[in-house]
Design a protein around this motif. Structure first.
Motif, PDB file in Angstrom:
ATOM      1  N   ARG A 100       0.891  -1.125  -0.091  1.00  0.00           N
ATOM      2  CA  ARG A 100       0.009  -0.002  -0.045  1.00  0.00           C
ATOM      3  C   ARG A 100       0.928   1.136  -0.042  1.00  0.00           C
ATOM      4  O   ARG A 100       0.239   2.304   0.314  1.00  0.00           O
ATOM      5  CB  ARG A 100      -0.898   0.005   1.132  1.00  0.00           C
ATOM      6  N   GLY A 101       2.232   1.078  -0.158  1.00  0.00           N
ATOM      7  CA  GLY A 101       2.852   2.446  -0.286  1.00  0.00           C
ATOM      8  C   GLY A 101       3.700   2.859   0.886  1.00  0.00           C
ATOM      9  O   GLY A 101       4.449   3.845   0.581  1.00  0.00           O
ATOM     10  N   TYR A 102       3.676   2.195   1.732  1.00  0.00           N
ATOM     11  CA  TYR A 102       4.341   2.438   3.167  1.00  0.00           C
ATOM     12  C   TYR A 102       5.847   2.080   2.886  1.00  0.00           C
ATOM     13  O   TYR A 102       6.067   0.991   2.332  1.00  0.00           O
ATOM     14  CB  TYR A 102       3.894   1.893   4.394  1.00  0.00           C
ATOM     15  N   ARG A 103       6.663   2.755   3.258  1.00  0.00           N
ATOM     16  CA  ARG A 103       8.178   2.292   3.131  1.00  0.00           C
ATOM     17  C   ARG A 103       8.502   2.089   4.719  1.00  0.00           C
ATOM     18  O   ARG A 103       8.533   3.098   5.642  1.00  0.00           O
ATOM     19  CB  ARG A 103       8.882   3.614   2.878  1.00  0.00           C
ATOM     20  N   ILE A 104       9.224   1.071   4.847  1.00  0.00           N
ATOM     21  CA  ILE A 104       9.432   0.377   6.205  1.00  0.00           C
ATOM     22  C   ILE A 104      10.575   0.975   6.718  1.00  0.00           C
ATOM     23  O   ILE A 104      11.692   0.843   5.997  1.00  0.00           O
ATOM     24  CB  ILE A 104       9.362  -1.224   6.159  1.00  0.00           C
ATOM     25  N   LEU A 105      10.692   1.791   7.769  1.00  0.00           N
ATOM     26  CA  LEU A 105      11.979   2.071   8.289  1.00  0.00           C
ATOM     27  C   LEU A 105      12.675   1.452   9.378  1.00  0.00           C
ATOM     28  O   LEU A 105      13.652   1.204   9.270  1.00  0.00           O
ATOM     29  CB  LEU A 105      11.731   3.672   8.846  1.00  0.00           C
ATOM     30  N   GLU A 106      11.543   0.800  10.230  1.00  0.00           N
ATOM     31  CA  GLU A 106      12.034  -0.107  11.281  1.00  0.00           C
ATOM     32  C   GLU A 106      11.174  -0.900  11.726  1.00  0.00           C
ATOM     33  O   GLU A 106       9.962  -0.704  11.588  1.00  0.00           O
ATOM     34  CB  GLU A 106      12.497   0.731  12.740  1.00  0.00           C
ATOM     35  N   THR A 107      11.605  -2.239  12.437  1.00  0.00           N
ATOM     36  CA  THR A 107      10.571  -3.169  12.765  1.00  0.00           C
ATOM     37  C   THR A 107      11.069  -3.600  14.430  1.00  0.00           C
ATOM     38  O   THR A 107      12.274  -3.376  14.441  1.00  0.00           O
ATOM     39  CB  THR A 107      10.521  -4.619  11.934  1.00  0.00           C
ATOM     40  N   ASN A 108      10.219  -3.444  14.991  1.00  0.00           N
ATOM     41  CA  ASN A 108      10.212  -4.000  16.389  1.00  0.00           C
ATOM     42  C   ASN A 108      11.310  -3.047  17.102  1.00  0.00           C
ATOM     43  O   ASN A 108      12.398  -3.320  17.764  1.00  0.00           O
ATOM     44  CB  ASN A 108      11.076  -5.462  16.856  1.00  0.00           C
ATOM     45  N   TYR A 109      11.222  -1.755  16.928  1.00  0.00           N
ATOM     46  CA  TYR A 109      11.759  -0.585  17.420  1.00  0.00           C
ATOM     47  C   TYR A 109      11.713  -0.670  18.909  1.00  0.00           C
ATOM     48  O   TYR A 109      10.736  -0.446  19.450  1.00  0.00           O
ATOM     49  CB  TYR A 109      11.585   0.692  16.992  1.00  0.00           C
ATOM     50  N   ARG A 110      12.989  -0.998  19.926  1.00  0.00           N
ATOM     51  CA  ARG A 110      12.796  -1.298  21.239  1.00  0.00           C
ATOM     52  C   ARG A 110      13.778  -0.058  22.068  1.00  0.00           C
ATOM     53  O   ARG A 110      14.672   0.270  21.501  1.00  0.00           O
ATOM     54  CB  ARG A 110      13.341  -2.603  21.748  1.00  0.00           C
ATOM     55  N   THR A 111      12.987   0.280  23.390  1.00  0.00           N
ATOM     56  CA  THR A 111      13.571   1.068  24.091  1.00  0.00           C
ATOM     57  C   THR A 111      13.472   0.384  25.410  1.00  0.00           C
ATOM     58  O   THR A 111      12.477  -0.444  25.777  1.00  0.00           O
ATOM     59  CB  THR A 111      13.116   2.503  23.923  1.00  0.00           C
TER      60      THR A 111
END
Length: 123
Positions: free
Chosen positions: A23-34
């Motif tokens: 759907r046109g999203y550009r994935i920057l990060e997955t499972n971004y944890r802090t």
């Protein structure tokens, strides 16, 4: 080794990533944890940074996937999103919070993207 519930969660997140990409999203990060929490997917769509929470259900026994994004969860996601924006020096960027709701009961999964599902939550 992941248990069955963790495997279901990971496969649901992979489904969500594939769906968003189509759907046109550009994935920057997955499972971004802090230390304060995690954001399932961070993406960009048309110049907006999108923080995505993925919720999946294999049955309706515990309610709809969308209902699982409680006010407490919204506050936690908001806090981590602000940390991400600060760490990337993008604190002034346009951003929003989407929820990808995946319902696998019964049969093939039904995936719904709820754009701008909630506002930045404080307190």
């Amino acid at each position: 080794m992941l248990n069955r519930q963790q495997q279901f969660g990971k496969s649901s997140e992979r489904l969500a990533v594939d769906y968003l990409k189509r759907r046109g999203y550009r994935i920057l990060e997955t499972n971004y944890r802090t230390p304060q929490g995690e954001i399932d997917i961070i993406a960009q769509e048309k110049g907006t940074i999108v923080f995505v929470e993925v919720k999946a259900r294999s049955s309706r026994r515990f309610g709809s996937p969308k209902a699982a994004v409680t006010p407490a969860k919204q506050r936690k996601i908001s806090m981590v999103a602000l940390m991400y924006l600060k760490a990337c020096d993008r604190i002034d960027a346009r951003a929003r919070f989407d929820v990808v709701a995946i319902d696998t009961a019964p049969g093939s999964p039904h995936i719904e993207v709820v754009k701008d599902a909630f506002n930045l939550a404080y307190g």
